[in-house]
Motif scaffolding. Structure first.
Motif, mmCIF file in Angstrom:
data_model
loop_
_atom_site.group_PDB
_atom_site.id
_atom_site.type_symbol
_atom_site.label_atom_id
_atom_site.label_comp_id
_atom_site.label_asym_id
_atom_site.label_seq_id
_atom_site.Cartn_x
_atom_site.Cartn_y
_atom_site.Cartn_z
ATOM 1 N N ARG A 15 88.569 71.971 162.591
ATOM 2 C CA ARG A 15 88.413 72.772 163.829
ATOM 3 C C ARG A 15 87.675 74.034 163.725
ATOM 4 O O ARG A 15 87.744 74.879 164.730
ATOM 5 C CB ARG A 15 89.635 72.827 164.653
ATOM 6 C CG ARG A 15 90.379 71.280 165.075
ATOM 7 C CD ARG A 15 91.733 71.681 165.965
ATOM 8 N NE ARG A 15 92.523 71.992 164.536
ATOM 9 C CZ ARG A 15 93.036 73.252 164.479
ATOM 10 N NH1 ARG A 15 92.759 74.158 165.541
ATOM 11 N NH2 ARG A 15 93.961 73.376 163.425
ATOM 12 N N TYR A 17 84.642 76.830 163.637
ATOM 13 C CA TYR A 17 83.482 77.040 164.473
ATOM 14 C C TYR A 17 82.985 78.330 164.234
ATOM 15 O O TYR A 17 83.526 79.184 163.641
ATOM 16 C CB TYR A 17 84.059 76.812 165.977
ATOM 17 C CG TYR A 17 85.021 77.701 166.424
ATOM 18 C CD1 TYR A 17 84.801 78.911 167.254
ATOM 19 C CD2 TYR A 17 86.399 77.279 166.416
ATOM 20 C CE1 TYR A 17 86.047 79.746 167.506
ATOM 21 C CE2 TYR A 17 87.328 78.258 166.767
ATOM 22 C CZ TYR A 17 87.146 79.500 167.481
ATOM 23 O OH TYR A 17 88.172 80.232 167.812
ATOM 24 N N LEU A 38 77.458 68.684 169.805
ATOM 25 C CA LEU A 38 77.768 68.344 171.094
ATOM 26 C C LEU A 38 77.133 67.349 171.940
ATOM 27 O O LEU A 38 75.742 67.531 171.775
ATOM 28 C CB LEU A 38 78.113 69.741 172.060
ATOM 29 C CG LEU A 38 79.096 70.824 171.506
ATOM 30 C CD1 LEU A 38 79.202 72.132 171.721
ATOM 31 C CD2 LEU A 38 80.518 70.059 171.468
ATOM 32 N N THR A 103 81.596 68.061 177.469
ATOM 33 C CA THR A 103 81.605 69.449 177.144
ATOM 34 C C THR A 103 81.678 70.457 178.247
ATOM 35 O O THR A 103 80.956 70.369 179.254
ATOM 36 C CB THR A 103 80.518 70.066 176.099
ATOM 37 O OG1 THR A 103 80.346 69.065 175.034
ATOM 38 C CG2 THR A 103 80.701 71.394 175.879
ATOM 39 N N SER A 128 85.696 68.798 174.248
ATOM 40 C CA SER A 128 85.185 70.051 173.833
ATOM 41 C C SER A 128 84.880 71.223 174.822
ATOM 42 O O SER A 128 84.253 70.948 175.884
ATOM 43 C CB SER A 128 83.956 69.862 173.214
ATOM 44 O OG SER A 128 84.163 68.800 172.034
ATOM 45 N N TYR A 129 85.000 72.448 174.200
ATOM 46 C CA TYR A 129 84.365 73.568 175.149
ATOM 47 C C TYR A 129 83.951 74.770 174.373
ATOM 48 O O TYR A 129 83.990 74.612 173.230
ATOM 49 C CB TYR A 129 85.443 73.949 176.183
ATOM 50 C CG TYR A 129 86.286 74.686 175.462
ATOM 51 C CD1 TYR A 129 87.289 74.334 174.824
ATOM 52 C CD2 TYR A 129 86.621 76.331 176.082
ATOM 53 C CE1 TYR A 129 88.475 75.330 174.238
ATOM 54 C CE2 TYR A 129 87.565 77.039 175.617
ATOM 55 C CZ TYR A 129 88.289 76.601 174.407
ATOM 56 O OH TYR A 129 89.405 77.502 173.936
ATOM 57 N N ARG A 166 84.322 74.955 170.293
ATOM 58 C CA ARG A 166 83.619 74.385 169.242
ATOM 59 C C ARG A 166 82.378 75.482 168.987
ATOM 60 O O ARG A 166 81.733 75.162 167.865
ATOM 61 C CB ARG A 166 82.903 73.078 170.073
ATOM 62 C CG ARG A 166 83.876 71.791 170.306
ATOM 63 C CD ARG A 166 84.156 71.329 169.015
ATOM 64 N NE ARG A 166 82.929 70.878 168.238
ATOM 65 C CZ ARG A 166 82.429 69.636 168.326
ATOM 66 N NH1 ARG A 166 83.139 68.794 169.272
ATOM 67 N NH2 ARG A 166 81.338 68.998 167.666
#
Ligand SMILES: NC(=O)c1ccc[n+]([C@@H]2O[C@H](COP(=O)([O-])OP(=O)(O)OC[C@H]3O[C@@H](n4cnc5c(N)ncnc54)[C@H](O)[C@@H]3O)[C@@H](O)[C@H]2O)c1
Ligand SMILES: [Zn+2]
Length: 364
Positions: A15, A17, A38, A103, A128-129, A166
């Motif tokens: 995870r 980023y 993404l 996203t 996802s964001y 992300r």
């Protein structure tokens, strides 16, 4: 001089980023989201204050990079950080058939970021964001670390989830449209990072405060990146705040109590934290953890930044301490307090409520 772009990695295994800090970089968001893997559908969540200023370049960048975009507007303000806002996002996502690979992009301050992050954490059990924070507080604090959530009428941030973004994409140039008071309040968190973990950052703030207050892009890029690096490091070591992450709450024990006691109306969060840091530093001196000179430097920087340092005369320390969270784990109902050991380090210390009242009275 064009300030350099800084990238900080938040190291959380699968995870992980990147946090990218730059100036006037909103037009590059789309390609960066692509590089982060993404997918095609993206909803930009924002509020009316921000949309008129920054929505166009963000949306254009995403479209050019091949994203199918839509925009979701939230009403601005802390009073709208609630489940109604989250439900409004769900309604739009369901109507537009958002899927697991879609996203959300949070374009705004901490309110937009927290609400959007929580919607992303819960829609289809997690999509996802991306955080595109537009206040200084959001850039150095709320956009990093994956704490998402909303308020309940009985208390702040009572409903939430851990869900890491992300990508965090920071443009320091957007701070130019932010009210000065909000910029200064955000600076309190930057000062906090210096005190708890980075003596060099603190010294830099002392030297370059005027440039920072003038929103000099190179200086902002440097101090925002330094702040994010500290938060990233702490989060990587203690994602769910079992212990270490609590150091980020330096100044917040008194700060939160002051906010609650004054009904969240007198002080912006950063202003209450500034007072809390100076008081915590004074307590640190009294407890033998901090030297007098370091305390003076902290107080001086806070005041020079235009932040308050003293508990208002009409607020009684006893009332304040009543609003502090008692640590149930420690014997005798003590309060887990974060002391500074000079500038750049901290330690925990359990204090009885009565001891804190006495210390706060002494430092008046
Ligand atoms: N998730 C976390 O780890 C974390 C950490 C700290 C704070 N928070 C949360 O963050 C929230 C506070 O965030 P905030 O201080 O960013 O406030 P905010 O999101 O309410 O933004 C402040 C105001 O500034 C406006 N604004 C935002 N960017 C702008 C810009 N560039 N130009 C002009 N106006 C702009 C907004 O519309 C809003 O009216 C609180 O709800 C707090 O609980 C979360
Ligand atoms: Zn804070």
């Amino acid at each position: 001089m064009t300030p350099s772009i800084r990238t900080i990695d938040v190291d959380l295994a699968d995870r992980s980023y990147a946090i990218c800090v730059g100036e006037k970089n909103l037009a590059e968001l789309g390609p960066a989201m692509r590089r982060s893997g993404l997918g095609n559908k993206a909803a930009i969540v924002t509020d009316g204050n921000i949309a008129g200023l920054y929505l166009k370049p963000v949306e254009a960048s995403l479209r050019q990079a091949g994203f199918e975009t839509s925009v979701i507007f939230l009403p601005a303000g802390e009073e709208h950080k609630n489940l109604d806002a989250v439900a409004a996002i769900y309604d739009r996502l369901v109507a537009a058939r958002f899927e697991r690979g879609s996203t959300l992009v949070a374009l705004g301050g901490g309110v937009v970021g927290d609400v959007t992050g929580f919607a992303a954490a819960s829609y289809l059990r997690g999509i996802s964001y991306v955080q595109v924070p537009t206040t200084l507080l959001a850039q150095v604090d709320s956009s990093v670390g994956g704490k998402t959530g909303v308020n309940h009428k009985e208390g702040k941030n009572l409903i939430g989830a851990f869900h890491q973004p992300r990508l965090v994409w920071i443009d320091v140039a957007v701070l130019r449209s932010l009210p000065k008071r909000e910029v200064v309040a955000g600076l309190a968190e930057v000062i906090k990072y210096g005190v708890i973990a980075d003596a060099a950052l603190f010294r830099r703030l002392e030297e370059k405060l005027d440039d920072i207050l003038k929103l000099d892009s190179a200086m902002l890029t440097e101090v925002v990146a330094a702040s994010c690096a500290i938060k990233a490091d702490v989060v990587a070591k203690d994602e769910r705040e079992s212990d270490l992450r609590a150091v980020l709450n330096f100044g917040h024990t008194v700060g939160h109590a002051l906010e609650a006691l004054t009904g969240y109306e007198t002080f912006l969060h950063g202003e209450a934290v500034a007072i809390g840091m100076v008081q915590a530093a004074a307590i640190s001196v009294a407890e033998g953890a901090c030297d007098r000179e370091s305390f003076e430097r902290i107080r001086r920087l806070v005041v020079r930044a235009g932040l308050p340092a003293e508990i208002p005369a009409d607020v009684s320390p006893a009332e304040l301490v009543k609003h502090m969270e008692v640590d149930k784990k420690s014997a005798g109902g003590k309060i887990k307090f974060i002391l500074c050991k000079g500038i750049g380090a901290t330690r925990f210390h359990a204090l009885a409520p009565g001891e804190i009242v006495a210390r706060l009275e002494e430092s008046r």
